[in-house]
Design an enzyme around this catalytic site. Structure first.
Site, PDB file in Angstrom:
ATOM      1  N   HIS A 136      17.101  60.216  19.411  1.00  0.00           N
ATOM      2  CA  HIS A 136      17.103  59.946  17.695  1.00  0.00           C
ATOM      3  C   HIS A 136      17.334  61.522  17.079  1.00  0.00           C
ATOM      4  O   HIS A 136      16.660  61.882  16.465  1.00  0.00           O
ATOM      5  CB  HIS A 136      15.765  59.686  17.423  1.00  0.00           C
ATOM      6  N   HIS A 210      15.393  53.357  10.814  1.00  0.00           N
ATOM      7  CA  HIS A 210      14.552  53.014  11.932  1.00  0.00           C
ATOM      8  C   HIS A 210      13.144  52.140  11.192  1.00  0.00           C
ATOM      9  O   HIS A 210      12.336  52.630  11.750  1.00  0.00           O
ATOM     10  CB  HIS A 210      14.237  54.152  12.709  1.00  0.00           C
ATOM     11  N   SER A 211      13.337  51.300  10.103  1.00  0.00           N
ATOM     12  CA  SER A 211      12.247  50.691   9.785  1.00  0.00           C
ATOM     13  C   SER A 211      11.607  49.746  10.681  1.00  0.00           C
ATOM     14  O   SER A 211      12.524  49.193  11.606  1.00  0.00           O
ATOM     15  CB  SER A 211      12.684  49.794   8.456  1.00  0.00           C
ATOM     16  N   GLU A 340      18.145  48.245  14.822  1.00  0.00           N
ATOM     17  CA  GLU A 340      18.973  49.765  14.236  1.00  0.00           C
ATOM     18  C   GLU A 340      20.325  49.400  14.702  1.00  0.00           C
ATOM     19  O   GLU A 340      20.756  49.359  15.612  1.00  0.00           O
ATOM     20  CB  GLU A 340      18.473  50.689  15.185  1.00  0.00           C
TER      21      GLU A 340
HETATM   22  C1  GLA Z   1      14.106  53.330  19.518  1.00  0.00           C
HETATM   23  C2  GLA Z   1      14.234  53.212  21.080  1.00  0.00           C
HETATM   24  C3  GLA Z   1      12.862  53.081  21.616  1.00  0.00           C
HETATM   25  C4  GLA Z   1      11.891  54.168  21.103  1.00  0.00           C
HETATM   26  C5  GLA Z   1      11.962  54.004  19.494  1.00  0.00           C
HETATM   27  C6  GLA Z   1      10.853  54.830  18.873  1.00  0.00           C
HETATM   28  O1  GLA Z   1      14.171  52.151  18.971  1.00  0.00           O
HETATM   29  O2  GLA Z   1      15.137  52.744  21.623  1.00  0.00           O
HETATM   30  O3  GLA Z   1      13.120  53.322  22.873  1.00  0.00           O
HETATM   31  O4  GLA Z   1      12.297  55.274  21.364  1.00  0.00           O
HETATM   32  O5  GLA Z   1      13.064  54.026  18.994  1.00  0.00           O
HETATM   33  O6  GLA Z   1       9.683  54.817  19.454  1.00  0.00           O
END
Ligand code: GLA
Length: 375
Positions: A136, A210-211, A340
């Site tokens: 991310h 990322h909600s 996402e």
């Molecule tokens: C995304 C990733 C997960 C995790 C979340 C945050 O969805 O795919 O593995 O890292 O973000 O916790």
């Protein structure tokens, strides 16, 4: 005959006397954008909160730190509003760190193996923040920077235009990258997220949002009873560190299959750790197409997601463990889900995945629409 008009005339008189500025009385609200100070980051940058309200009373609260959607109020089948995204109580809580609650994610949503990739013969090393891997956008991704904001009233509804210039070398990425992300809360009850970016050096990019949603209300427990449809016949299997193996596999006959609506919890026990997978959307020509549809049976709330992206990460909040609390709730495992919209994880190291390379002179665009209704 005349008495027939009396109630109508008195109604008109009432409107004149009390006015229609409280438009809710007239069955419609006025769309608005309100701004308020939300605090300061540790390095003294001011953070603002914008409250967008559409003509139907839907409300989105978005702050300039991370472009984070702090709350999103939408009605159920009886017209009762609830906040359907997980979040924190204050800027300080967000600054302490969250698992990307409501945030804009960049430059690269999801993982890049070992934080390394090669572009035009040059190997780049990114910040690693997820075991040996890059996740991310790195240690200080786009979820942890303060964006410039410009509120706008558009034909579609109130909007917030956020801009951020990521400098060459930030978190290890090449190129100065100028990004514009616009959130619009349309009067058709959609949260529309439009992304644009340009670079001055070849780079890789994969922006997303990322909600964590819980259509029963952010404080209503687990999301296992939600019914989910994913418009995807394939997914990208991952190794134990959640890095794609490179394979594109059919969902048919597996617990990954959501081509027909199924409750999230019906087969989750068969998926080690819970769902945290990238689905390969059936529509991948870059046009806006239905990717997912989620229905919460108790409240009747529905969220449909349309996107121009080729993939969608379905994540069932597997790492939530009660240590994140907010808005009067404690968030435990599976209390929220993320969808996402994105390019596939680790695309820079998988030449068979759709390209995430952005070159100077090109424009990166992605559009995702979350449409809310109830039945
Ligand atoms: C995304 C990733 C997960 C995790 C979340 C945050 O969805 O795919 O593995 O890292 O973000 O916790």
């Amino acid at each position: 005959m005349r008495t027939k008009y009396v109630p109508i005339l008195s109604a008109i008189a009432v409107l004149f006397v009390f006015g229609c500025n409280e438009l809710a009385m007239c069955g419609e609200e006025e769309m608005s954008i309100k701004k308020q100070a939300y605090g300061k980051t540790k390095d003294g940058k001011n953070v603002d909160l914008y409250i967008l309200t559409n003509t139907n009373g839907l409300k989105a609260e978005i702050m300039t730190y991370g472009g984070i959607v702090i709350s999103l109020q939408v009605p159920d089948r009886d017209g009762n509003f609830a906040d359907i995204v997980l979040g924190c109580d204050s800027l300080d809580e967000y600054l302490k760190g969250t698992p990307y609650f409501g945030a804009l994610v960049g430059r690269y949503g999801n993982r890049i193996a070992k934080g390394k990739f090669t572009l035009d013969g040059v190997e780049y090393t990114l910040a690693t923040n997820n075991g040996p891997n890059h996740l991310h956008g790195g240690i200080k991704g786009f979820d942890k920077v303060v964006w410039n904001a410009e509120p706008m009233q558009t034909d579609q509804g109130p909007a917030l235009k956020l801009t951020y210039r990521s400098r060459d070398g930030e978190e290890g990425y090449p190129g100065n990258l100028s990004c514009i992300v616009s959130y619009t809360l349309t009067n058709n009850n959609e949260l529309k997220i439009n992304y644009e970016a340009e670079t001055d050096k070849a780079t890789v990019i994969n922006l997303t949002h990322h909600s964590y949603f819980n259509l029963g209300g952010h404080n209503s427990g687990d999301i296992l009873g939600h019914e989910l449809m994913l418009n995807a016949d394939h997914f990208t299997p991952v190794d134990k560190d959640l890095i794609p193996t490179g394979e594109i596999k059919s969902v048919k006959g597996t617990p990954m299959d959501f081509t027909r609506p199924m409750t999230i919890g019906s087969r989750i026990e068969q998926v080690a750790g819970g769902y945290d997978h990238n689905y390969v959307l059936n529509s991948s020509d870059g046009s806006l197409a239905l990717a997912a549809s989620v229905y919460e049976p108790k409240t009747g709330r529905v969220m449909e997601i349309f996107t121009t992206e080729p993939g969608i990460q379905f994540y069932t909040g597997n790492f939530l463990d009660g240590s994140n609390k907010g808005k009067g709730a404690v968030y435990n495992k599976h209390n929220g889900f993320c969808l996402e919209t994105q390019h596939f994880p680790d695309s820079p190291n998988n030449p068979n995945f759709p390209s995430v390379v952005l070159k100077p002179g090109e424009k990166y665009t992605q559009l995702t629409v979350h449409r809310f209704s109830a039945r």
